[in-house]
Write a protein that holds these residues in place. Structure first.
Motif, PDB file in Angstrom:
ATOM      1  N   TYR A  53      30.177  35.405  43.498  1.00  0.00           N
ATOM      2  CA  TYR A  53      31.344  35.674  43.579  1.00  0.00           C
ATOM      3  C   TYR A  53      32.549  35.745  44.159  1.00  0.00           C
ATOM      4  N   HIS A  54      33.119  34.890  43.785  1.00  0.00           N
ATOM      5  CA  HIS A  54      34.303  34.227  44.932  1.00  0.00           C
ATOM      6  C   HIS A  54      35.015  35.882  45.471  1.00  0.00           C
ATOM      7  N   MET A  55      34.966  36.522  46.174  1.00  0.00           N
ATOM      8  CA  MET A  55      36.535  37.551  46.157  1.00  0.00           C
ATOM      9  C   MET A  55      37.830  37.900  46.557  1.00  0.00           C
ATOM     10  N   PHE A  56      38.228  36.399  47.136  1.00  0.00           N
ATOM     11  CA  PHE A  56      39.804  36.089  47.630  1.00  0.00           C
ATOM     12  C   PHE A  56      40.086  35.830  45.907  1.00  0.00           C
ATOM     13  N   GLU A  57      39.520  35.254  45.028  1.00  0.00           N
ATOM     14  CA  GLU A  57      39.708  34.441  44.434  1.00  0.00           C
ATOM     15  C   GLU A  57      40.027  35.303  43.711  1.00  0.00           C
ATOM     16  N   GLU A  58      39.314  36.613  43.262  1.00  0.00           N
ATOM     17  CA  GLU A  58      39.141  37.490  42.072  1.00  0.00           C
ATOM     18  C   GLU A  58      40.162  38.410  42.761  1.00  0.00           C
ATOM     19  N   MET A  59      40.750  38.816  44.167  1.00  0.00           N
ATOM     20  CA  MET A  59      41.810  39.536  43.934  1.00  0.00           C
ATOM     21  C   MET A  59      42.928  39.203  44.062  1.00  0.00           C
ATOM     22  N   THR A  60      42.875  37.732  44.341  1.00  0.00           N
ATOM     23  CA  THR A  60      43.852  37.374  43.448  1.00  0.00           C
ATOM     24  C   THR A  60      44.890  37.259  42.165  1.00  0.00           C
ATOM     25  N   LYS A  61      43.883  37.332  40.907  1.00  0.00           N
ATOM     26  CA  LYS A  61      43.786  37.722  39.623  1.00  0.00           C
ATOM     27  C   LYS A  61      44.782  39.021  39.395  1.00  0.00           C
ATOM     28  N   VAL A  62      44.335  39.981  40.101  1.00  0.00           N
ATOM     29  CA  VAL A  62      45.079  41.471  40.307  1.00  0.00           C
ATOM     30  C   VAL A  62      45.881  41.566  41.223  1.00  0.00           C
ATOM     31  N   LYS A  63      46.656  40.490  41.858  1.00  0.00           N
ATOM     32  CA  LYS A  63      46.933  40.820  43.094  1.00  0.00           C
ATOM     33  C   LYS A  63      48.083  41.880  43.357  1.00  0.00           C
ATOM     34  N   GLN A  64      48.931  42.692  41.936  1.00  0.00           N
ATOM     35  CA  GLN A  64      49.668  42.792  42.165  1.00  0.00           C
ATOM     36  C   GLN A  64      50.291  44.362  42.355  1.00  0.00           C
ATOM     37  N   LEU A  65      48.356  44.958  42.441  1.00  0.00           N
ATOM     38  CA  LEU A  65      47.848  45.887  42.298  1.00  0.00           C
ATOM     39  C   LEU A  65      48.104  46.346  44.263  1.00  0.00           C
ATOM     40  N   PHE A  66      48.332  45.023  45.329  1.00  0.00           N
ATOM     41  CA  PHE A  66      48.745  45.837  46.216  1.00  0.00           C
ATOM     42  C   PHE A  66      49.023  45.439  46.818  1.00  0.00           C
ATOM     43  N   THR A  67      49.798  46.586  48.378  1.00  0.00           N
ATOM     44  CA  THR A  67      50.584  46.189  49.057  1.00  0.00           C
ATOM     45  C   THR A  67      50.792  44.776  50.002  1.00  0.00           C
ATOM     46  N   LYS A  68      49.256  44.611  50.195  1.00  0.00           N
ATOM     47  CA  LYS A  68      48.680  42.849  50.708  1.00  0.00           C
ATOM     48  C   LYS A  68      47.293  43.529  50.738  1.00  0.00           C
ATOM     49  N   TYR A  69      46.894  42.363  50.939  1.00  0.00           N
ATOM     50  CA  TYR A  69      45.685  41.939  50.947  1.00  0.00           C
ATOM     51  C   TYR A  69      45.180  40.076  51.423  1.00  0.00           C
TER      52      TYR A  69
END
Length: 235
Positions: A53-69
């Motif tokens: 599981y490529h964590m950073f790539e997966e987070m990028t799919k929902v990046k609108q939810l983060f203030t930063k990541y």
């Protein structure tokens, strides 16, 4: 319990511990894990991943939810608003494509290797390959059908078993199994009968043979160093 990606919100936990807790939860459940804590300015989190599981790539799919990541394949950090914690859990699972087989822990059996090949020279060769860690997994060796002669529970909390085992050339070895012995004892009882397990703990058995994966280690006690084996898996 159906989530393939675990999002755990521990508002009172100190943020410096989030990564450590995420790592432990990942080890227990073998799933990608995010541990979120409540800070002065919203929610902060730390993620730990698994091989598939490529964590950073997966987070990028929902990046609108983060203030930063930020992060990489195996670990990440993030900030988000408290109102989005549940959305994050739902969305990161909705985009997740992990299959059942990808959530099964990879067993690295590098070499089916008879225990009789382990020696001090062999240990020195292994040391040349270190440090082991992400991307350089510790080599694990396999020995089929190994005879278990005796067992003794050790440690203040009884969370280690020291077995005496016989190698393929008839030589005795110490093999350590770390962790709660209950599942291993239950497995042996189901397979060989409770009496055989009782005899094993009395050092009087002939009938317990299991295939194991192991790695060799050095144990120094009161100035003496000797080779021992550390059991990883058994069947």
């Amino acid at each position: 319990g159906k989530d393939r990606v675990l999002v755990v919100y521990l508002p009172d936990c100190h943020e410096s511990l989030a990564g450590i807790i995420a790592g432990r939860v990942r080890e227990k459940y073998y799933k990608p894990v995010f541990v979120l804590t409540k800070g002065e300015e919203g929610v902060k989190g730390s993620g730990r991943s698994i091989e598939t599981y490529h964590m950073f790539e997966e987070m990028t799919k929902v990046k609108q939810l983060f203030t930063k990541y930020g992060g990489h394949k195996m670990a990440a950090g993030l900030s988000l608003e408290e109102k989005d914690v549940e959305n994050f859990r739902r969305e990161i699972n909705a985009v997740c494509t992990l299959t059942e087989s990808e959530l099964e822990e990879r067993v690295h059996i590098d070499v089916p290797m008879p225990v009789s090949h382990v020696s001090m020279d062999f240990m020195r060769e292994l040391e040349l390959l270190e440090p082991f860690g992400n991307g350089n997994p510790k080599p694990v060796f396999a020995q089929k059908d190994m005879a278990f002669l005796s067992a003794r529970i050790l440690g203040k909390n009884g969370n280690a078993v020291r077995f005496t085992v016989l190698d393929d050339c008839g030589k005795r070895w110490e093999m350590m199994a770390f962790g709660d012995p209950a599942p291993l004892n239950a497995y042996m009882a189901a397979r060989f009968g409770q009496e055989a397990v009782d005899r094993l703990y009395l050092g009087k058995t002939q009938d317990i043979r299991m295939s194991v994966t192991y790695y060799p280690s050095l144990n120094t006690y009161q100035g003496n160093t000797k080779l021992q084996l550390v059991m990883q898996q058994y069947q």
